[in-house]
Design a protein around this motif. Structure first.
Motif, PDB file in Angstrom:
ATOM      1  N   VAL A  93       0.788  -1.219   0.160  1.00 53.33           N
ATOM      2  CA  VAL A  93       0.020  -0.065  -0.222  1.00 53.33           C
ATOM      3  C   VAL A  93       0.922   1.266  -0.087  1.00 53.33           C
ATOM      4  O   VAL A  93       1.686   1.409   0.862  1.00 53.33           O
ATOM      5  N   THR A  94       0.513   2.111  -0.948  1.00 52.64           N
ATOM      6  CA  THR A  94       1.367   3.381  -1.099  1.00 52.64           C
ATOM      7  C   THR A  94       0.333   4.638  -0.585  1.00 52.64           C
ATOM      8  O   THR A  94      -0.734   4.506  -1.206  1.00 52.64           O
ATOM      9  N   ARG A  95       0.710   5.381   0.494  1.00 55.31           N
ATOM     10  CA  ARG A  95      -0.246   6.479   0.658  1.00 55.31           C
ATOM     11  C   ARG A  95       0.429   7.931   0.574  1.00 55.31           C
ATOM     12  O   ARG A  95       1.389   8.100   1.126  1.00 55.31           O
ATOM     13  N   VAL A  96      -0.459   8.556   0.256  1.00 53.45           N
ATOM     14  CA  VAL A  96      -0.191  10.234   0.292  1.00 53.45           C
ATOM     15  C   VAL A  96      -1.031  10.688   1.347  1.00 53.45           C
ATOM     16  O   VAL A  96      -2.171  10.632   1.440  1.00 53.45           O
ATOM     17  N   VAL A  97      -0.219  11.132   2.671  1.00 50.86           N
ATOM     18  CA  VAL A  97      -1.062  11.538   3.693  1.00 50.86           C
ATOM     19  C   VAL A  97      -0.932  13.079   3.993  1.00 50.86           C
ATOM     20  O   VAL A  97       0.108  13.475   3.631  1.00 50.86           O
ATOM     21  N   PHE A  98      -2.004  13.686   4.167  1.00 50.22           N
ATOM     22  CA  PHE A  98      -1.783  15.037   4.787  1.00 50.22           C
ATOM     23  C   PHE A  98      -2.989  15.312   5.893  1.00 50.22           C
ATOM     24  O   PHE A  98      -3.855  14.745   5.978  1.00 50.22           O
ATOM     25  N   ASP A  99      -2.807  16.458   6.748  1.00 50.24           N
ATOM     26  CA  ASP A  99      -3.455  16.786   7.692  1.00 50.24           C
ATOM     27  C   ASP A  99      -4.477  18.059   7.561  1.00 50.24           C
ATOM     28  O   ASP A  99      -3.740  18.903   6.857  1.00 50.24           O
ATOM     29  N   ARG A 100      -5.507  18.097   7.447  1.00 51.18           N
ATOM     30  CA  ARG A 100      -6.522  19.295   7.310  1.00 51.18           C
ATOM     31  C   ARG A 100      -7.287  19.531   8.623  1.00 51.18           C
ATOM     32  O   ARG A 100      -8.093  18.980   8.890  1.00 51.18           O
ATOM     33  N   GLY A 101      -6.807  20.347   9.380  1.00 52.73           N
ATOM     34  CA  GLY A 101      -7.533  20.805  10.740  1.00 52.73           C
ATOM     35  C   GLY A 101      -7.467  19.487  11.552  1.00 52.73           C
ATOM     36  O   GLY A 101      -6.355  18.706  11.776  1.00 52.73           O
ATOM     37  N   ALA A 102      -8.576  18.810  12.152  1.00 51.21           N
ATOM     38  CA  ALA A 102      -8.542  17.787  12.967  1.00 51.21           C
ATOM     39  C   ALA A 102      -8.690  16.467  12.103  1.00 51.21           C
ATOM     40  O   ALA A 102      -8.552  15.288  12.769  1.00 51.21           O
ATOM     41  N   TYR A 103      -8.600  16.471  10.961  1.00 48.76           N
ATOM     42  CA  TYR A 103      -8.880  15.438   9.879  1.00 48.76           C
ATOM     43  C   TYR A 103      -7.414  14.856   9.221  1.00 48.76           C
ATOM     44  O   TYR A 103      -6.867  15.698   8.858  1.00 48.76           O
ATOM     45  N   ARG A 104      -7.123  13.769   9.022  1.00 51.64           N
ATOM     46  CA  ARG A 104      -5.985  13.116   8.440  1.00 51.64           C
ATOM     47  C   ARG A 104      -6.561  12.377   7.074  1.00 51.64           C
ATOM     48  O   ARG A 104      -7.703  11.696   7.230  1.00 51.64           O
ATOM     49  N   TYR A 105      -6.080  12.739   5.886  1.00 57.83           N
ATOM     50  CA  TYR A 105      -6.486  12.082   4.779  1.00 57.83           C
ATOM     51  C   TYR A 105      -5.558  11.270   4.260  1.00 57.83           C
ATOM     52  O   TYR A 105      -4.066  11.646   4.278  1.00 57.83           O
ATOM     53  N   GLU A 106      -5.657  10.216   3.883  1.00 57.25           N
ATOM     54  CA  GLU A 106      -4.850   9.244   3.106  1.00 57.25           C
ATOM     55  C   GLU A 106      -5.263   8.679   1.795  1.00 57.25           C
ATOM     56  O   GLU A 106      -6.254   7.994   1.751  1.00 57.25           O
ATOM     57  N   VAL A 107      -4.659   9.264   0.569  1.00 57.15           N
ATOM     58  CA  VAL A 107      -4.861   8.866  -0.640  1.00 57.15           C
ATOM     59  C   VAL A 107      -4.213   7.573  -0.768  1.00 57.15           C
ATOM     60  O   VAL A 107      -3.005   7.738  -0.710  1.00 57.15           O
ATOM     61  N   TYR A 108      -4.694   6.450  -1.180  1.00 56.13           N
ATOM     62  CA  TYR A 108      -4.016   5.331  -1.422  1.00 56.13           C
ATOM     63  C   TYR A 108      -4.166   4.353  -2.560  1.00 56.13           C
ATOM     64  O   TYR A 108      -5.139   4.555  -3.164  1.00 56.13           O
ATOM     65  N   SER A 109      -3.134   3.496  -2.667  1.00 60.19           N
ATOM     66  CA  SER A 109      -3.142   2.795  -3.847  1.00 60.19           C
ATOM     67  C   SER A 109      -2.537   1.299  -3.472  1.00 60.19           C
ATOM     68  O   SER A 109      -1.545   1.048  -2.650  1.00 60.19           O
ATOM     69  N   LYS A 110      -3.580   0.093  -3.261  1.00 60.80           N
ATOM     70  CA  LYS A 110      -2.930  -0.978  -2.936  1.00 60.80           C
ATOM     71  C   LYS A 110      -3.126  -2.231  -3.930  1.00 60.80           C
ATOM     72  O   LYS A 110      -3.784  -2.050  -4.776  1.00 60.80           O
TER      73      LYS A 110
END
Length: 163
Positions: A93-110
């Motif tokens: 799994v490869t993830r591009v991760v970023f935080d926006r306020g109290a939320y964490r976003y993980e765009v992934y490809s598995k």
């Protein structure tokens, strides 16, 4: 069924046009990742000719509903974005991760193998949104996944679990 070349070329052009429209990047940006999740589109975009900057966009036919960095701002440097990888049996799994306020976003490809007798290979792309470590939304791409369209080793490595 026999296909003549003009009909086949027309179908291919229509398919390519549909694929090109299924992203939220501007004409001066490269598409790093994009997929459909229901009636919505998730895209990661990078300015053409520029390494080290990304922008995340989510929206539908009526336009972009969420942009990071905010709409109208330049694509962010690598600071807010990180890269996380996890090996899996038959892939990873490869993830591009970023935080926006109290939320964490993980765009992934598995890419992995199923837990069945045949160990069937499969792919899956999507976005996971977490708050306080708890998954709030898990959006899986309708097409199963085309993955990231370019190498992302220029992003800083992060541990997605602790970010």
């Amino acid at each position: 069924m026999r296909w003549n070349k003009p009909v086949l070329a027309g179908l291919l052009a229509a398919s390519m046009a549909q694929e090109a429209s299924a992203q939220l990047c501007t004409p001066d940006e490269a598409v790093v990742f994009s997929c459909q999740v229901g009636a919505k589109t998730v895209s990661l975009c990078r300015p053409q000719g520029v390494r080290g900057q990304l922008a995340y966009r989510f929206g539908g036919r009526d336009g972009v509903e969420m942009s990071f960095p905010r709409a109208g701002a330049r694509a962010a440097g690598t600071g807010p974005f990180g890269l996380s990888t996890t090996p899996l049996f038959g892939g990873g799994v490869t993830r591009v991760v970023f935080d926006r306020g109290a939320y964490r976003y993980e765009v992934y490809s598995k890419s992995a193998r199923a837990d069945d007798a045949e160990r069937t290979p499969y792919t899956e792309d999507g976005v996971v949104v977490k708050r306080g470590g708890k998954t709030m939304w898990h959006l899986v791409c309708d097409d199963g996944g085309a993955g990231f369209r370019e190498e992302l080793g220029w992003l800083p490595r992060v541990d997605a679990a602790t970010r």
